[in-house]
Each structure stands twice: as structure tokens, then as C-alpha cells.
Design a protein around this motif. Sequence first.
Motif, mmCIF file in Angstrom:
data_model
loop_
_atom_site.group_PDB
_atom_site.id
_atom_site.type_symbol
_atom_site.label_atom_id
_atom_site.label_comp_id
_atom_site.label_asym_id
_atom_site.label_seq_id
_atom_site.Cartn_x
_atom_site.Cartn_y
_atom_site.Cartn_z
ATOM 1 N N PHE A 222 -40.239 -1.395 18.100
ATOM 2 C CA PHE A 222 -40.999 -0.695 19.126
ATOM 3 C C PHE A 222 -42.405 -1.267 19.200
ATOM 4 O O PHE A 222 -42.898 -1.897 18.278
ATOM 5 C CB PHE A 222 -41.039 0.823 18.869
ATOM 6 C CG PHE A 222 -41.918 1.260 17.724
ATOM 7 C CD1 PHE A 222 -43.270 1.514 17.906
ATOM 8 C CD2 PHE A 222 -41.385 1.442 16.452
ATOM 9 C CE1 PHE A 222 -44.075 1.935 16.856
ATOM 10 C CE2 PHE A 222 -42.175 1.864 15.402
ATOM 11 C CZ PHE A 222 -43.532 2.109 15.590
ATOM 12 N N GLU A 228 -45.195 -0.821 24.703
ATOM 13 C CA GLU A 228 -43.958 -0.072 24.476
ATOM 14 C C GLU A 228 -42.760 -0.669 25.219
ATOM 15 O O GLU A 228 -41.753 -1.035 24.598
ATOM 16 C CB GLU A 228 -44.128 1.400 24.860
ATOM 17 C CG GLU A 228 -42.866 2.210 24.568
ATOM 18 C CD GLU A 228 -43.094 3.703 24.664
ATOM 19 O OE1 GLU A 228 -42.918 4.389 23.644
ATOM 20 O OE2 GLU A 228 -43.433 4.187 25.762
ATOM 21 N N VAL A 232 -39.393 -2.917 24.067
ATOM 22 C CA VAL A 232 -38.014 -2.450 24.268
ATOM 23 C C VAL A 232 -37.150 -3.620 24.726
ATOM 24 O O VAL A 232 -36.076 -3.891 24.166
ATOM 25 C CB VAL A 232 -37.963 -1.304 25.301
ATOM 26 C CG1 VAL A 232 -36.517 -1.036 25.746
ATOM 27 C CG2 VAL A 232 -38.565 -0.025 24.731
ATOM 28 N N ARG A 243 -36.970 1.907 20.223
ATOM 29 C CA ARG A 243 -37.614 3.208 20.087
ATOM 30 C C ARG A 243 -38.705 3.350 21.139
ATOM 31 O O ARG A 243 -39.431 2.394 21.426
ATOM 32 C CB ARG A 243 -38.206 3.352 18.685
ATOM 33 C CG ARG A 243 -39.062 4.598 18.482
ATOM 34 C CD ARG A 243 -39.542 4.716 17.060
ATOM 35 N NE ARG A 243 -40.980 4.965 17.000
ATOM 36 C CZ ARG A 243 -41.662 5.227 15.885
ATOM 37 N NH1 ARG A 243 -41.022 5.287 14.720
ATOM 38 N NH2 ARG A 243 -42.971 5.419 15.906
#
Length: 295
Positions: A222, A228, A232, A243
Motif C-alpha cells: 500500500f 495510495e 494499488v 490495501r
Amino acid sequence: MQEKIIIAAALTGSMASPQRVNPAVPVTPEEIAREALAAHAAGAAIVHIHVRDPETGLPSMELGLYEEVVWRIRESGSDVLINLTTGPGARYRPDDVDPMKASADSTMASSEKRVEHIIKLKPDICSLDVATMSFPQYAFVNLPKQLEEMAALIQEAGVKPELEVFDLGHAWLARSMVERGIIKGKPLFQLCMGVPWAAPGTPENMIAMRNTLPAGAVWAGFGISANEFPMVAQAAILGGHVRVGLEDNLYIAKGQLASGNAQLVERAVQIVEALGSKVATPAEARDILQLRSAD
């Protein structure tokens, strides 16, 4: 890429007051459990859980708060996998006058204290932070001796440790724990990217950390904040699981606060499916991770 990719949702985290920025961050046990169920409905097979003092909103190690969150999730009948943190209890800041002493806001705790909720509640998974590192205001201290003590207690309780690594040296140390038999069975790693001051969230760093893991390990990755969603995609492409969640990132897009963990999970589902994989159910995740059967 994996045919089935596990999505985990990290619901609230241990930062001081993120709810001041995004009021969707859950605080009370009821709110945290509700977010867990919403994240599961959106596609998360695992929920990663910290707890907070309901009065102050600050991070807590209170056993009763963990008990209520876990009870609420289990009482709902949900099959989502529960992953409890063991990170709290490792925060150290030297006293300003006498650096040989801990400051009043340090939270150093014994191995036994840090895993007491694991032993009592027996979640499916719990985090084990294989990391000593600097944060802006304090040091996060996890010495090898304590990691080995915690790993033994966790596994004696029948719980799978998730080895959280924030930099290349952490991955090396975690791999050595596997090679020395301290971690039993098929290991599970979490590559944590973009946390100051650890490994920046770049493809090169994730590749280097993945390549340090032992052969056959299951791993996820992550990134925090703006990292973020790129992480991914990167983790999925490199053969890992993923995550997301309000612990890691408060926004769904630049300048746009996320409405909750479910919205972040939904975006992760879109990314995974756009790349050609499918999202794992809790039962499939249990099989991938070689966890004990659900009670």
C-alpha cells in the motif's frame, strides 16, 4: 498478477486526529465496526483495525475497545477477516531535559501488553511491524528481541502475523525471521510505501522490497496519501495483494475527501478489475493465506 487479489481496508489508524481533517474517520467501536462492514460490502476481504478513545478520538490500546469492535463485527455474522494491529506501544520520544528518559507522551510497552488483545480475541491476522524508524515527532521502536517475543505469542494464539515492512532493511530483517523459523508456515508480508521517513512510494522501491522477500511468500502493498491508488496498481501488477483505507489516505481524489472506507475500497476494486484480475472473497483470502478455518 494474481488471478484473485485480496483487498484489505485499514479503517482508522493511529495518527493523532485525522478526523479533524476528514470526519468520516471512525472513532467509536460502533463506528469502526460499521466501517468494517461497509468496507467488506464494497469488496474488502480483510479489515485492519486500530481503536480510539471514544471521548478524545486519540489512539488507544484499551482492551475493552478492541473487544467491542470485534464483537460487533462477529455478531453481525460477517465473514470478513479481522486483522488487529500490534503497532501501539512502540512510540518513543526522549524527554527534552533528560534524553535518557522517555517523554510523557511516549507509549513504550512490553511484548505481552502489545499482544494481549491478540491472545484474548484471536483474530485471523495481526500486524507485526518489523520496523524501527523515525517519524516527524518520535521514533517507532521495534527491536528484534521484542519482535521475536511478540511473534511467538501471536503464533501460540493461532494467529497469523502480517510482517509490515517500511524499508528495504526491514524486509531483510523480516526475511531472516522466516529463514530462522521464528515465523512459521507460509509468511505474509505488507510493503508499506511512502511513509516519512521510510521507502518512498515508487515502483523501483516496491520492486526492490518485493525482491527481498523469501520465495513463495504472500505479500501485499500500500501507499499513503497521494501514493495510495498508484501503489494499488503497482502491487497488483507485481503479483501482490492490496490495501486501502482511511488509515492511509483521507482523499478519494485531489482536494476531495473520501466519504468513508467503502469509497476507497470501491476504487481499489475498479483498479484491480481494470487490470484483469478479480477481487478475492474472504473465503478465497483465507485459502490464499493458509489460515485456519472459520469457526
